[in-house]
Design a protein around this motif. Structure first.
Motif, PDB file in Angstrom:
ATOM      1  N   ALA A  67      -6.047   7.406   0.505  1.00  0.00           N
ATOM      2  CA  ALA A  67      -6.774   6.242  -0.003  1.00  0.00           C
ATOM      3  C   ALA A  67      -5.823   5.082  -0.257  1.00  0.00           C
ATOM      4  O   ALA A  67      -6.132   3.925   0.060  1.00  0.00           O
ATOM      5  CB  ALA A  67      -7.512   6.614  -1.290  1.00  0.00           C
ATOM      6  N   LEU A  68      -4.658   5.376  -0.806  1.00  0.00           N
ATOM      7  CA  LEU A  68      -3.675   4.330  -1.068  1.00  0.00           C
ATOM      8  C   LEU A  68      -3.261   3.634   0.222  1.00  0.00           C
ATOM      9  O   LEU A  68      -3.059   2.415   0.252  1.00  0.00           O
ATOM     10  CB  LEU A  68      -2.452   4.929  -1.769  1.00  0.00           C
ATOM     11  CG  LEU A  68      -1.333   3.970  -2.174  1.00  0.00           C
ATOM     12  CD1 LEU A  68      -1.844   2.926  -3.159  1.00  0.00           C
ATOM     13  CD2 LEU A  68      -0.164   4.738  -2.767  1.00  0.00           C
ATOM     14  N   GLY A  69      -3.177   4.393   1.287  1.00  0.00           N
ATOM     15  CA  GLY A  69      -2.797   3.823   2.568  1.00  0.00           C
ATOM     16  C   GLY A  69      -3.821   2.867   3.147  1.00  0.00           C
ATOM     17  O   GLY A  69      -3.512   2.105   4.081  1.00  0.00           O
TER      18      GLY A  69
ATOM     19  N   ARG B 177       3.788   1.348 -15.212  1.00  0.00           N
ATOM     20  CA  ARG B 177       4.625   2.456 -14.743  1.00  0.00           C
ATOM     21  C   ARG B 177       3.974   3.139 -13.545  1.00  0.00           C
ATOM     22  O   ARG B 177       4.635   3.440 -12.540  1.00  0.00           O
ATOM     23  CB  ARG B 177       4.828   3.455 -15.878  1.00  0.00           C
ATOM     24  CG  ARG B 177       5.690   4.649 -15.475  1.00  0.00           C
ATOM     25  CD  ARG B 177       5.690   5.718 -16.544  1.00  0.00           C
ATOM     26  NE  ARG B 177       6.501   6.845 -16.121  1.00  0.00           N
ATOM     27  CZ  ARG B 177       6.388   8.059 -16.648  1.00  0.00           C
ATOM     28  NH1 ARG B 177       5.495   8.304 -17.596  1.00  0.00           N
ATOM     29  NH2 ARG B 177       7.159   9.044 -16.231  1.00  0.00           N
ATOM     30  N   TYR B 178       2.661   3.390 -13.645  1.00  0.00           N
ATOM     31  CA  TYR B 178       1.964   4.034 -12.530  1.00  0.00           C
ATOM     32  C   TYR B 178       1.846   3.079 -11.346  1.00  0.00           C
ATOM     33  O   TYR B 178       2.006   3.480 -10.191  1.00  0.00           O
ATOM     34  CB  TYR B 178       0.589   4.507 -12.982  1.00  0.00           C
ATOM     35  CG  TYR B 178      -0.149   5.290 -11.926  1.00  0.00           C
ATOM     36  CD1 TYR B 178       0.439   6.388 -11.308  1.00  0.00           C
ATOM     37  CD2 TYR B 178      -1.445   4.931 -11.547  1.00  0.00           C
ATOM     38  CE1 TYR B 178      -0.241   7.115 -10.343  1.00  0.00           C
ATOM     39  CE2 TYR B 178      -2.119   5.654 -10.585  1.00  0.00           C
ATOM     40  CZ  TYR B 178      -1.519   6.745  -9.990  1.00  0.00           C
ATOM     41  OH  TYR B 178      -2.181   7.459  -9.033  1.00  0.00           O
ATOM     42  N   GLY B 179       1.577   1.805 -11.636  1.00  0.00           N
ATOM     43  CA  GLY B 179       1.507   0.814 -10.563  1.00  0.00           C
ATOM     44  C   GLY B 179       2.818   0.719  -9.805  1.00  0.00           C
ATOM     45  O   GLY B 179       2.840   0.582  -8.571  1.00  0.00           O
ATOM     46  N   ALA B 180       3.942   0.789 -10.540  1.00  0.00           N
ATOM     47  CA  ALA B 180       5.254   0.757  -9.898  1.00  0.00           C
ATOM     48  C   ALA B 180       5.442   1.967  -8.993  1.00  0.00           C
ATOM     49  O   ALA B 180       5.993   1.858  -7.887  1.00  0.00           O
ATOM     50  CB  ALA B 180       6.348   0.714 -10.964  1.00  0.00           C
ATOM     51  N   ARG B 181       4.984   3.100  -9.440  1.00  0.00           N
ATOM     52  CA  ARG B 181       5.091   4.325  -8.628  1.00  0.00           C
ATOM     53  C   ARG B 181       4.314   4.168  -7.325  1.00  0.00           C
ATOM     54  O   ARG B 181       4.798   4.527  -6.247  1.00  0.00           O
ATOM     55  CB  ARG B 181       4.552   5.506  -9.438  1.00  0.00           C
ATOM     56  CG  ARG B 181       4.655   6.856  -8.746  1.00  0.00           C
ATOM     57  CD  ARG B 181       4.016   7.924  -9.618  1.00  0.00           C
ATOM     58  NE  ARG B 181       4.134   9.245  -9.035  1.00  0.00           N
ATOM     59  CZ  ARG B 181       5.144  10.079  -9.247  1.00  0.00           C
ATOM     60  NH1 ARG B 181       6.134   9.718 -10.046  1.00  0.00           N
ATOM     61  NH2 ARG B 181       5.172  11.271  -8.673  1.00  0.00           N
ATOM     62  N   LEU B 182       3.095   3.622  -7.429  1.00  0.00           N
ATOM     63  CA  LEU B 182       2.276   3.428  -6.228  1.00  0.00           C
ATOM     64  C   LEU B 182       2.890   2.385  -5.305  1.00  0.00           C
ATOM     65  O   LEU B 182       2.855   2.532  -4.077  1.00  0.00           O
ATOM     66  CB  LEU B 182       0.860   3.021  -6.631  1.00  0.00           C
ATOM     67  CG  LEU B 182       0.054   4.037  -7.438  1.00  0.00           C
ATOM     68  CD1 LEU B 182      -1.344   3.480  -7.726  1.00  0.00           C
ATOM     69  CD2 LEU B 182      -0.046   5.373  -6.713  1.00  0.00           C
TER      70      LEU B 182
ATOM     71  N   ARG C  43       6.056   1.599  -5.007  1.00  0.00           N
ATOM     72  CA  ARG C  43       7.249   2.152  -4.371  1.00  0.00           C
ATOM     73  C   ARG C  43       6.858   3.121  -3.258  1.00  0.00           C
ATOM     74  O   ARG C  43       7.502   3.173  -2.205  1.00  0.00           O
ATOM     75  CB  ARG C  43       8.106   2.852  -5.424  1.00  0.00           C
ATOM     76  CG  ARG C  43       9.483   3.263  -4.921  1.00  0.00           C
ATOM     77  CD  ARG C  43      10.350   3.777  -6.055  1.00  0.00           C
ATOM     78  NE  ARG C  43      10.667   2.714  -7.001  1.00  0.00           N
ATOM     79  CZ  ARG C  43      10.230   2.665  -8.238  1.00  0.00           C
ATOM     80  NH1 ARG C  43       9.414   3.603  -8.693  1.00  0.00           N
ATOM     81  NH2 ARG C  43      10.569   1.682  -9.040  1.00  0.00           N
ATOM     82  N   LYS C  44       5.798   3.879  -3.483  1.00  0.00           N
ATOM     83  CA  LYS C  44       5.361   4.860  -2.494  1.00  0.00           C
ATOM     84  C   LYS C  44       4.752   4.193  -1.256  1.00  0.00           C
ATOM     85  O   LYS C  44       4.957   4.646  -0.132  1.00  0.00           O
ATOM     86  CB  LYS C  44       4.332   5.809  -3.133  1.00  0.00           C
ATOM     87  CG  LYS C  44       3.779   6.865  -2.186  1.00  0.00           C
ATOM     88  CD  LYS C  44       2.654   7.648  -2.828  1.00  0.00           C
ATOM     89  CE  LYS C  44       3.149   8.482  -3.984  1.00  0.00           C
ATOM     90  NZ  LYS C  44       2.082   9.389  -4.502  1.00  0.00           N
ATOM     91  N   SER C  45       3.998   3.114  -1.479  1.00  0.00           N
ATOM     92  CA  SER C  45       3.218   2.505  -0.393  1.00  0.00           C
ATOM     93  C   SER C  45       3.846   1.263   0.224  1.00  0.00           C
ATOM     94  O   SER C  45       3.524   0.904   1.355  1.00  0.00           O
ATOM     95  CB  SER C  45       1.832   2.138  -0.914  1.00  0.00           C
ATOM     96  OG  SER C  45       1.924   1.120  -1.909  1.00  0.00           O
ATOM     97  N   GLY C  46       4.682   0.557  -0.551  1.00  0.00           N
ATOM     98  CA  GLY C  46       5.209  -0.716  -0.080  1.00  0.00           C
ATOM     99  C   GLY C  46       4.208  -1.851  -0.153  1.00  0.00           C
ATOM    100  O   GLY C  46       4.450  -2.944   0.369  1.00  0.00           O
ATOM    101  N   LEU C  47       3.084  -1.628  -0.820  1.00  0.00           N
ATOM    102  CA  LEU C  47       2.045  -2.656  -0.921  1.00  0.00           C
ATOM    103  C   LEU C  47       2.453  -3.763  -1.892  1.00  0.00           C
ATOM    104  O   LEU C  47       3.150  -3.513  -2.878  1.00  0.00           O
ATOM    105  CB  LEU C  47       0.731  -2.031  -1.399  1.00  0.00           C
ATOM    106  CG  LEU C  47      -0.001  -1.120  -0.421  1.00  0.00           C
ATOM    107  CD1 LEU C  47      -1.132  -0.372  -1.122  1.00  0.00           C
ATOM    108  CD2 LEU C  47      -0.558  -1.928   0.761  1.00  0.00           C
ATOM    109  N   PRO C  48       1.982  -5.003  -1.647  1.00  0.00           N
ATOM    110  CA  PRO C  48       2.243  -6.092  -2.588  1.00  0.00           C
ATOM    111  C   PRO C  48       1.452  -5.891  -3.875  1.00  0.00           C
ATOM    112  O   PRO C  48       0.388  -5.272  -3.874  1.00  0.00           O
ATOM    113  CB  PRO C  48       1.768  -7.333  -1.830  1.00  0.00           C
ATOM    114  CG  PRO C  48       0.728  -6.814  -0.885  1.00  0.00           C
ATOM    115  CD  PRO C  48       1.191  -5.454  -0.474  1.00  0.00           C
TER     116      PRO C  48
END
Length: 259
Positions: free
Chosen positions: A73-75, A108-113, A115-120
């Motif tokens: 979903a994140l992708g 903190r969670y937004g930063a994790r996502l 970093r994982k996805s590279g999304l703006p």
């Protein structure tokens, strides 16, 4: 309007709301003893219910209905939107102010996502009490503490409705409508509703769950008698979760009345 909403919510939400019921019952009891005792008893019962884990869990069950976002979903998202949850104006150890604990959990969670996805990333939150907007503190913390660059700062919103509308003004002109929305799990239903009404396709990315929907069933992990008592007894953490739950149900009611 924002100030009026805050005043009304303070009068209705615990701890003041139940205390006002008890006070009203004591006053009424001077002329109508039976009715006064009943009203005071209702206030007392509501106070206990809203600080007891089992009853608070029931209030949260339908609010924390979204599971964590999957990688798949994140992708599919175009951007990550992180909502503010408040700030700490007096933080001398940081030099001025900073994000509060609730906002910190979200970034903190937004930063994790991110970093994982590279999304703006877009951060959203104004300054209800004046001064520096919450979104500015979020941006600073994300960059200095988590090494995440924030592309957009929405710094004028005062509530969830404005979070959605003002974020849309930033993202829609760039053709970005599919967002991973980061906020507390208990806040997600209301946040999702407002962002959908603003024209977004929302991929919920909840964090900071109050309830554990998947407890460990292993036999050796079961608490003893003292642990069971502490888990079931009224507590400050349950009282905070109860306040949050009532706040969100009132917010959902307001959404339905306004839509």
């Amino acid at each position: 309007m924002f100030l009026l909403k805050k005043i009304l919510s303070t009068l209705v939400l615990p701890p003041l709301g139940p205390l006002l019921l008890i006070l009203a019952g004591l006053i009424l009891g001077r002329r109508h003893p039976r009715g006064g005792r009943l009203l005071a008893a209702v206030g007392l019962i509501v106070s206990v219910v809203l600080m007891t884990p089992a009853s608070v869990g029931l209030l949260l069950a339908d609010l924390e209905s979204h599971p964590p976002i999957t990688d798949e979903a994140l992708g599919q998202a175009d951007a990550i939107v992180i909502l503010a949850g408040g700030m700490r104006s007096h933080a001398p150890e940081f030099g001025e102010g900073t994000v509060n604990a609730r906002t910190l959990e979200r970034i903190r969670y937004g930063a994790r996502l991110a970093r994982k996805s590279g999304l703006p990333v877009l951060v959203s939150g104004g300054a209800p009490q004046g001064g520096t907007a919450e979104a500015e503190w979020m941006k600073r913390s994300l960059q200095e503490d988590f090494g995440i660059t924030v592309r957009w700062v929405e710094a004028a919103s005062l509530d969830t409705r404005e979070n959605a509308l003002l974020s849309a003004r930033i993202l829609h002109p760039e053709g970005l409508r599919r967002i991973a929305l980061v906020t507390h799990a208990a806040h997600m239903r209301r946040a999702e509703a407002w962002f959908k009404s603003a024209g977004f396709e929302v991929l919920p990315a909840p964090t900071a769950y109050f309830t554990d929907k998947h407890p460990d069933d292993a036999e050796d992990s079961q608490p003893g008698a003292s642990g069971l008592f502490l888990a079931a007894a009224p507590s400050m953490s349950a009282a905070y979760a109860g306040w949050y739950a009532i706040h969100e149900w009132l917010g959902l009611l307001a959404f339905r009345l306004s839509s």
